[in-house]
Motif scaffolding. Structure first.
Motif, mmCIF file in Angstrom:
data_model
loop_
_atom_site.group_PDB
_atom_site.id
_atom_site.type_symbol
_atom_site.label_atom_id
_atom_site.label_comp_id
_atom_site.label_asym_id
_atom_site.label_seq_id
_atom_site.Cartn_x
_atom_site.Cartn_y
_atom_site.Cartn_z
ATOM 1 N N HIS A 257 0.855 -1.180 0.000
ATOM 2 C CA HIS A 257 0.000 0.000 0.000
ATOM 3 C C HIS A 257 0.898 1.240 0.000
ATOM 4 O O HIS A 257 1.782 1.372 0.849
ATOM 5 N N VAL A 258 0.684 2.139 -0.948
ATOM 6 C CA VAL A 258 1.548 3.309 -1.133
ATOM 7 C C VAL A 258 0.875 4.533 -0.511
ATOM 8 O O VAL A 258 -0.325 4.760 -0.697
ATOM 9 N N PHE A 259 1.679 5.304 0.242
ATOM 10 C CA PHE A 259 1.192 6.523 0.888
ATOM 11 C C PHE A 259 2.158 7.665 0.591
ATOM 12 O O PHE A 259 3.349 7.443 0.307
ATOM 13 N N GLN A 260 1.632 8.913 0.697
ATOM 14 C CA GLN A 260 2.452 10.117 0.654
ATOM 15 C C GLN A 260 2.059 11.004 1.822
ATOM 16 O O GLN A 260 0.897 11.026 2.239
ATOM 17 N N ILE A 261 3.047 11.728 2.333
ATOM 18 C CA ILE A 261 2.790 12.602 3.463
ATOM 19 C C ILE A 261 1.900 13.768 3.019
ATOM 20 O O ILE A 261 1.995 14.234 1.875
ATOM 21 N N ASP A 262 1.015 14.169 3.899
ATOM 22 C CA ASP A 262 0.132 15.297 3.601
ATOM 23 C C ASP A 262 0.989 16.571 3.480
ATOM 24 O O ASP A 262 1.687 16.945 4.440
ATOM 25 N N LYS B 25 5.563 -3.590 9.633
ATOM 26 C CA LYS B 25 5.167 -3.754 8.238
ATOM 27 C C LYS B 25 5.159 -2.441 7.462
ATOM 28 O O LYS B 25 4.654 -2.404 6.346
ATOM 29 N N PHE B 26 5.711 -1.371 8.039
ATOM 30 C CA PHE B 26 5.642 -0.059 7.389
ATOM 31 C C PHE B 26 7.032 0.566 7.368
ATOM 32 O O PHE B 26 7.782 0.501 8.357
ATOM 33 N N PRO C 200 2.380 -6.424 3.273
ATOM 34 C CA PRO C 200 1.544 -7.453 3.908
ATOM 35 C C PRO C 200 2.256 -8.201 5.028
ATOM 36 O O PRO C 200 1.609 -8.710 5.930
ATOM 37 N N SER C 201 3.612 -8.277 4.968
ATOM 38 C CA SER C 201 4.336 -9.041 5.982
ATOM 39 C C SER C 201 5.648 -8.333 6.303
ATOM 40 O O SER C 201 6.165 -7.512 5.526
ATOM 41 N N GLU C 202 6.206 -8.674 7.436
ATOM 42 C CA GLU C 202 7.479 -8.101 7.865
ATOM 43 C C GLU C 202 8.623 -8.565 6.968
ATOM 44 O O GLU C 202 9.584 -7.828 6.728
#
Length: 346
Positions: free
Chosen positions: A12-17, A73-74, A91-93
């Motif tokens: 899952h891809v995220f970007q900082i606000d 996991k992040f 999904p996993s470590e």
């Protein structure tokens, strides 16, 4: 050569606000493919992730970057060129550890590539400086040699000419070698530019193709959604038909059981008919016997009435006799009393 993928994973891809610099903004609803790409012509590494026709992550790895594990996991890293921070939820470590190890490998390779490019640049600048210094100092060397020769033994004119020619030839050879090196570098840069232009054109065509494919997929999704609605109705109708079929099967099973029971009863009917015939014969004989018994009963009833009548007469006669007997007994009792009195008088 164009860019080639060297490692691929999903996360899952995220970007900082960009406003708060605290909250994470998801780049998609589902896990996306995140890949390391190596560009051999530029000797560079990039992290790329695409969601349909949208490029979500396009980060060039530099030696100054750091990939940090913030949880099991992040992980995240900051890209100063894109002025943002990227986050990945795996999904996993184990997948997170593999991605982090690959990040360190790519960062080390980028550092080595930078060091090699710096060394090449320094060597080029050193050669250019040496050639620029050596070209004007040749006459000084000859003049120095001249002064030294004047101080010492004076050489012959031929030796002086050879020495001056050697001093002139050496810088020319160095300049020729430098020119060849620059020509080779220019050829390599031209080839790299040509490859990068081809790669850019290739990625542009790929992007156009991806956009067209995305449009086709969107149209296909709309069709599938419409089909899914029809499919839902068909499923409901099939469910109702299945229930009706199950009810009919149950009714058929009951009818079959009833039919088997009737068949069994039909097989018993001949025996029952024989039993009925026997019972009819018995009934007829019983009826005849009953008639005889009824006649006998009537006769016996008449006899009983006669006997009752005779018994009544006998009872009357017996009562009359008892009354007479009582009178006689009373007379005898009075006679006994009279005898008893006579005996007492004597």
């Amino acid at each position: 050569m164009g860019e080639q993928p060297i490692f691929t994973s999903k996360a899952h891809v995220f970007q900082i606000d960009p406003t708060t610099k605290r909250n994470w903004l998801p780049s998609g609803k589902y896990p996306l493919t995140i890949s390391y790409f190596y560009d051999g012509s530029r000797n560079s590494y990039r992290i790329i992730s695409v969601d349909g026709a949208k490029v979500v992550v396009n980060s060039t790895v530099t030696p100054n970057m750091t990939f940090s594990k913030t949880s099991q996991k992040f992980g995240q890293w900051a890209d100063s060129r894109a002025n943002t921070v990227f986050g990945l939820g795996f999904p996993s470590e184990q997948q997170l550890s593999k991605f982090a190890e690959k990040f360190e490998e790519v960062k080390e390779a980028a550092r080595m590539a930078r060091d090699r490019s710096q060394e090449a640049a320094e060597s080029c600048s050193t050669h250019s400086q040496e050639s620029s210094h050596e070209a004007p100092t040749s006459p000084q060397a000859s003049s120095v040699n001249g002064t030294n020769d004047e101080k010492g033994d004076s050489p012959s004119p031929i030796e002086s000419l050879l020495r001056s020619n050697n001093h002139r030839i050496n810088p020319v050879k160095k300049w020729e070698q430098e020119l060849r090196t620059l020509a080779e570098s220019n050829a390599r840069l031209g080839a790299a530019l040509h490859d990068s232009a081809g790669t850019a054109e290739h990625w542009r065509s790929r992007l156009v193709h991806c956009k067209e494919e995305g449009e086709r997929l969107r149209e296909k999704i709309v069709e599938l959604e419409a089909q899914s609605v029809d499919l839902g109705k068909e499923r409901e109708q099939n469910s109702r038909l299945n229930q009706t079929a199950r009810l009919l099967e149950a009714q058929i099973s009951e009818k079959e059981q009833e039919l088997e029971r009737l068949r069994a009863e039909v097989q018993v009917i001949p025996g029952l008919l024989e039993q009925c015939e026997g019972l009819q014969h018995q009934l007829q004989s019983a009826e005849s016997t009953n008639a005889e018994l009824e006649s006998k009963s009537k006769t016996m009833k008449c006899n009983m009435e006669e006997s009752h009548r005779k018994h009544g007469n006998l009872v009357k006669e017996l009562n009359t006799f008892l009354a007479i007997l009582d009178g006689k007994i009373d007379e005898l009792h009075g006679f006994r009393q009279g005898l008893a009195k006579l005996g007492m008088n004597k």
